[in-house]
Design an enzyme around this catalytic site. Sequence first.
Site, PDB file in Angstrom:
ATOM      1  N   TYR A   2       2.663 -14.628 -11.223  1.00  0.00           N
ATOM      2  CA  TYR A   2       4.035 -14.573 -10.734  1.00  0.00           C
ATOM      3  C   TYR A   2       4.257 -15.110  -9.332  1.00  0.00           C
ATOM      4  O   TYR A   2       5.386 -15.143  -8.867  1.00  0.00           O
ATOM      5  CB  TYR A   2       4.618 -13.167 -10.873  1.00  0.00           C
ATOM      6  CG  TYR A   2       3.840 -12.081 -10.140  1.00  0.00           C
ATOM      7  CD1 TYR A   2       3.770 -12.037  -8.757  1.00  0.00           C
ATOM      8  CD2 TYR A   2       3.205 -11.077 -10.864  1.00  0.00           C
ATOM      9  CE1 TYR A   2       3.081 -11.036  -8.098  1.00  0.00           C
ATOM     10  CE2 TYR A   2       2.506 -10.070 -10.225  1.00  0.00           C
ATOM     11  CZ  TYR A   2       2.444 -10.065  -8.834  1.00  0.00           C
ATOM     12  OH  TYR A   2       1.747  -9.076  -8.194  1.00  0.00           O
ATOM     13  N   LYS A  60       9.060  -7.160 -14.952  1.00  0.00           N
ATOM     14  CA  LYS A  60       8.076  -6.564 -14.047  1.00  0.00           C
ATOM     15  C   LYS A  60       6.970  -5.937 -14.892  1.00  0.00           C
ATOM     16  O   LYS A  60       7.158  -4.881 -15.506  1.00  0.00           O
ATOM     17  CB  LYS A  60       8.731  -5.518 -13.152  1.00  0.00           C
ATOM     18  CG  LYS A  60       7.807  -4.961 -12.110  1.00  0.00           C
ATOM     19  CD  LYS A  60       8.575  -4.156 -11.059  1.00  0.00           C
ATOM     20  CE  LYS A  60       7.643  -3.647  -9.993  1.00  0.00           C
ATOM     21  NZ  LYS A  60       6.641  -2.699 -10.504  1.00  0.00           N
ATOM     22  N   CYS A  76      -7.840  25.492 -39.223  1.00  0.00           N
ATOM     23  CA  CYS A  76      -7.698  26.616 -40.145  1.00  0.00           C
ATOM     24  C   CYS A  76      -8.698  26.396 -41.270  1.00  0.00           C
ATOM     25  O   CYS A  76      -8.837  25.294 -41.786  1.00  0.00           O
ATOM     26  CB  CYS A  76      -6.275  26.638 -40.698  1.00  0.00           C
ATOM     27  SG  CYS A  76      -6.119  27.558 -42.234  1.00  0.00           S
ATOM     28  N   CYS A 133      -3.961  27.399 -47.695  1.00  0.00           N
ATOM     29  CA  CYS A 133      -3.057  27.514 -46.537  1.00  0.00           C
ATOM     30  C   CYS A 133      -1.794  26.730 -46.843  1.00  0.00           C
ATOM     31  O   CYS A 133      -1.833  25.509 -47.032  1.00  0.00           O
ATOM     32  CB  CYS A 133      -3.734  26.970 -45.283  1.00  0.00           C
ATOM     33  SG  CYS A 133      -2.618  26.862 -43.873  1.00  0.00           S
ATOM     34  N   LYS A 157      14.175  -1.328 -11.438  1.00  0.00           N
ATOM     35  CA  LYS A 157      13.401  -0.650 -12.484  1.00  0.00           C
ATOM     36  C   LYS A 157      14.280  -0.009 -13.543  1.00  0.00           C
ATOM     37  O   LYS A 157      15.418   0.346 -13.288  1.00  0.00           O
ATOM     38  CB  LYS A 157      12.508   0.415 -11.843  1.00  0.00           C
ATOM     39  CG  LYS A 157      11.419  -0.179 -10.977  1.00  0.00           C
ATOM     40  CD  LYS A 157      10.341   0.846 -10.740  1.00  0.00           C
ATOM     41  CE  LYS A 157       9.327   0.343  -9.733  1.00  0.00           C
ATOM     42  NZ  LYS A 157       8.439   1.406  -9.290  1.00  0.00           N
ATOM     43  N   CYS A 167      -5.042  31.754 -38.470  1.00  0.00           N
ATOM     44  CA  CYS A 167      -4.090  30.677 -38.753  1.00  0.00           C
ATOM     45  C   CYS A 167      -2.664  31.238 -38.790  1.00  0.00           C
ATOM     46  O   CYS A 167      -2.408  32.200 -39.513  1.00  0.00           O
ATOM     47  CB  CYS A 167      -4.422  30.022 -40.088  1.00  0.00           C
ATOM     48  SG  CYS A 167      -3.147  28.867 -40.637  1.00  0.00           S
ATOM     49  N   ASP A 173       3.834  -3.939 -16.004  1.00  0.00           N
ATOM     50  CA  ASP A 173       3.238  -2.699 -15.518  1.00  0.00           C
ATOM     51  C   ASP A 173       1.720  -2.777 -15.689  1.00  0.00           C
ATOM     52  O   ASP A 173       1.145  -2.229 -16.611  1.00  0.00           O
ATOM     53  CB  ASP A 173       3.805  -1.516 -16.309  1.00  0.00           C
ATOM     54  CG  ASP A 173       3.564  -0.205 -15.603  1.00  0.00           C
ATOM     55  OD1 ASP A 173       3.053  -0.224 -14.455  1.00  0.00           O
ATOM     56  OD2 ASP A 173       3.875   0.839 -16.191  1.00  0.00           O
ATOM     57  N   GLU A 184      12.258 -12.195 -13.405  1.00  0.00           N
ATOM     58  CA  GLU A 184      11.009 -12.014 -14.148  1.00  0.00           C
ATOM     59  C   GLU A 184      10.914 -10.583 -14.662  1.00  0.00           C
ATOM     60  O   GLU A 184      11.366  -9.666 -14.001  1.00  0.00           O
ATOM     61  CB  GLU A 184       9.800 -12.252 -13.208  1.00  0.00           C
ATOM     62  CG  GLU A 184       9.838 -13.595 -12.531  1.00  0.00           C
ATOM     63  CD  GLU A 184       8.843 -13.712 -11.362  1.00  0.00           C
ATOM     64  OE1 GLU A 184       8.014 -12.795 -11.171  1.00  0.00           O
ATOM     65  OE2 GLU A 184       8.931 -14.724 -10.651  1.00  0.00           O
ATOM     66  N   CYS A 222      -1.377  30.990 -42.636  1.00  0.00           N
ATOM     67  CA  CYS A 222      -1.942  31.706 -43.794  1.00  0.00           C
ATOM     68  C   CYS A 222      -2.857  32.865 -43.402  1.00  0.00           C
ATOM     69  O   CYS A 222      -3.355  33.578 -44.275  1.00  0.00           O
ATOM     70  CB  CYS A 222      -2.703  30.733 -44.690  1.00  0.00           C
ATOM     71  SG  CYS A 222      -4.224  30.132 -43.935  1.00  0.00           S
TER      72      CYS A 222
HETATM   73  O1  D41 Z   1       5.404  -8.414 -12.754  1.00  0.00           O
HETATM   74  C1  D41 Z   1       5.170  -7.874 -11.678  1.00  0.00           C
HETATM   75  N1  D41 Z   1       4.615  -6.672 -11.638  1.00  0.00           N
HETATM   76  C2  D41 Z   1       5.509  -8.571 -10.393  1.00  0.00           C
HETATM   77  C3  D41 Z   1       4.989  -8.064  -9.218  1.00  0.00           C
HETATM   78  C4  D41 Z   1       6.296  -9.746 -10.368  1.00  0.00           C
HETATM   79  N2  D41 Z   1       6.797 -10.300 -11.491  1.00  0.00           N
HETATM   80  N3  D41 Z   1       6.562 -10.345  -9.175  1.00  0.00           N
HETATM   81  C5  D41 Z   1       6.073  -9.852  -8.008  1.00  0.00           C
HETATM   82  N4  D41 Z   1       6.367 -10.501  -6.866  1.00  0.00           N
HETATM   83  C6  D41 Z   1       5.895 -10.050  -5.713  1.00  0.00           C
HETATM   84  C7  D41 Z   1       6.236 -10.799  -4.456  1.00  0.00           C
HETATM   85  C8  D41 Z   1       7.701 -11.154  -4.418  1.00  0.00           C
HETATM   86  C9  D41 Z   1       5.909  -9.973  -3.250  1.00  0.00           C
HETATM   87  C10 D41 Z   1       5.426 -12.052  -4.439  1.00  0.00           C
HETATM   88  C11 D41 Z   1       5.259  -8.685  -8.002  1.00  0.00           C
HETATM   89  C12 D41 Z   1       4.770  -8.257  -6.742  1.00  0.00           C
HETATM   90  N5  D41 Z   1       5.119  -8.953  -5.625  1.00  0.00           N
HETATM   91  C13 D41 Z   1       3.906  -7.092  -6.545  1.00  0.00           C
HETATM   92  N6  D41 Z   1       3.112  -6.532  -7.435  1.00  0.00           N
HETATM   93  C14 D41 Z   1       2.468  -5.506  -6.870  1.00  0.00           C
HETATM   94  C15 D41 Z   1       2.843  -5.403  -5.591  1.00  0.00           C
HETATM   95  C16 D41 Z   1       3.739  -6.411  -5.376  1.00  0.00           C
END
Ligand code: D41
Length: 673
Positions: A228, A118, A428, A434, A316, A410, A120, A116, A413
């Site tokens: 998720y 991740k 300015c 200028c 990451k 400035c 933010d 998946e 000029c």
């Molecule tokens: O997309 C995410 N930020 C994401 C966070 C994700 N796709 N899967 C996640 N899966 C988990 C578990 C495996 C523990 C169910 C997570 C997070 N945890 C998570 N997000 C923040 C703390 C943990």
Amino acid sequence: MAASKKIIAEIEHLRNEINQHNYLYHSQDDPIISDAEFDRLFRDLKSLEKQYPELISNVSPTQRVGSTPLSSFSQVVHELPMLSLDNAVGKDGVFEFDRRIKTRLQSDGDIRYACEPKIDGVAVSLLYENGQLTRGATRGDGTTGEDITQNVRTIESIPLQLMGQGYPRRLEVRGEVYFAKSAFRKMNELAHSRGEKVFANPRNAAAGTLRQLDSKLTAQRKLAMFCYSVGLAEGELPDRHSEILARLGTWGLRVNPLVDVVIGAGRLVEYFNSIGEQRESLDYEIDGVVFKVDDIGLQQELGMLTRTPRWAVAHKFPAEEGITRLNDVEFQVGRTGAITPVARLEPVKVGGVTISNATLHNMDEIARLGLVVGDTVVVQRAGDVIPKIVSVMLEKRPRKTRKVKLPAACPACGSEILRSEGEVVVRCTGGLSCSAQVKESIRHFASRLALDIEGLGDKLVEQLVDEGLIENAADLYQLTEENLVKLERMAPKSANNLLEALEKSKETTLPRLIYALGIQEVGESTARNLAMRFGDLDALQNADEELLQTVADVGPIVAHKIHHFFQQKNNLAVIDSLVEIGLQWKVEETTVGEQRLNGETWVLTGSLSKLTRNDAKARLQRLGAKVSGSVSKNTSCVVAGEAAGSKLTKAQELGIKIIAEDDLIVLLEEYGA
Ligand code: D41
């Protein structure tokens, strides 16, 4: 009047319809009715509910507007703790994760993983009881979070009532709430134009919005959610994580379309790379990917450590932050005279790019950071935006430092500089005397989204102004081959090319012209709105501030700036000269014709070499197209760059139109995007 069975059925029918279309629009990114049709259904339901208020239900789609403000959030203890994720660092870390799993399972066969992106954002838990959303909570420390039910109810991609059948009697779904990048940009632009506080990034904006005590404010901001995982579930669920996610989708919950299943560790790395390539083009921020053992039986066998499951790991993207020294702060003068401090840094590599400058915005920003020359600073690079300094490492401050001082005059000029009331920016006062402002305004006039004068680069503008050949944009059109070839590094051929480009630029459009004028706070989209509203430059010039405010995106501040601009004699003189040299602009076609791809869905795949993904996407969107991350039967066209992979194959299978990057460029130019 008591409601008849027929009325009850009608209300029920409208709610189902609205929920279904809401789901198609917000979760599937695939609406099948127009906004106007949707609004009509919504109005019909609202008016019935107004006549029969006793039939209003908490899960009605009309009940998403927010409720009375809270004085504080109450606490929620999660029935099952919300775990966190361990990190796999580098490619080695991924292989090590896979090895650990195989060792623990005493298995040599390749493992099946769900992968998946991740997101933010902010981790959130949703509780559904008998299919109804009864509670939303933040993750908090994993054990205890805050009750944000009122706020999550306003998020349109979160169903108030699950669809379909077979959902557990009690079901706790977990996911990430986020702010779309596009919505974030819009919100910040609006906040900026109103002189309100702007958020540093979409994640902070999402967190701040979720912790808003007045849910009516939350409702005005466009948050979204991807689910998720499942926490508590009293009922049957599939025995694979990927299938659970698919099942959540059938219940109307939103799951990320880039979720995939792969077998073996090598494929994990491939998935990571492929998501990395798409990162920029996604409308939400991601900071990496998450790998999960797909088989729930194996997950249980693997179990967990104190706070993290053994069966999942985050991988990451390399940090887009670096640490370096602030060597100096210089002041630049912009097109509108704004004087901006720019940090000169000891060059440092961040995310593969060498950074030696960073923007500091204004003196308030320097004060906020507590920055002095000589400091060690943390710099951040986000996508294609200018790098910025995010913090100072006070513990590394050397003994000898120098305070950052605003220059007394400035730097370009020597004119007096002023800070007007209510503004953080210092300007300015030299105006068109200028040279820095003149240069910047001519550069802006010639830039791609303005009059698009090819071959008129920054250096050339600098030369032309310094040599006294031009003083404003209109002077460009008085240039001759004779005075151009006298310039350094200017061959007759380039001189002629430039003159041709200038001639070509005389045929333009009203939105481009308005944008090119460089009125403060008037960006490309405001320029387009103004063109559409007024239809010609005369009408715009004569509009008073009140009339200007009837235009979308134009508030009192912007209206004042526009009005003020057209009051200045020298601005009017430049416009007159432009008309005199034969500049012409089309009104109609640009406003209607610009949306030539309205209703189409485009997909970009593979790597592009001439355009950046962001640029290609923005230009397609400008033509009215939706740019999606995945190919489906609804895709109108796929642009295949170098090394296009599975999306290209899928498009071929589905018989969808495929074009190359060069074709796209031709099309964009033809359509004027
Ligand atoms: O997309 C995410 N930020 C994401 C966070 C994700 N796709 N899967 C996640 N899966 C988990 C578990 C495996 C523990 C169910 C997570 C997070 N945890 C998570 N997000 C923040 C703390 C943990």
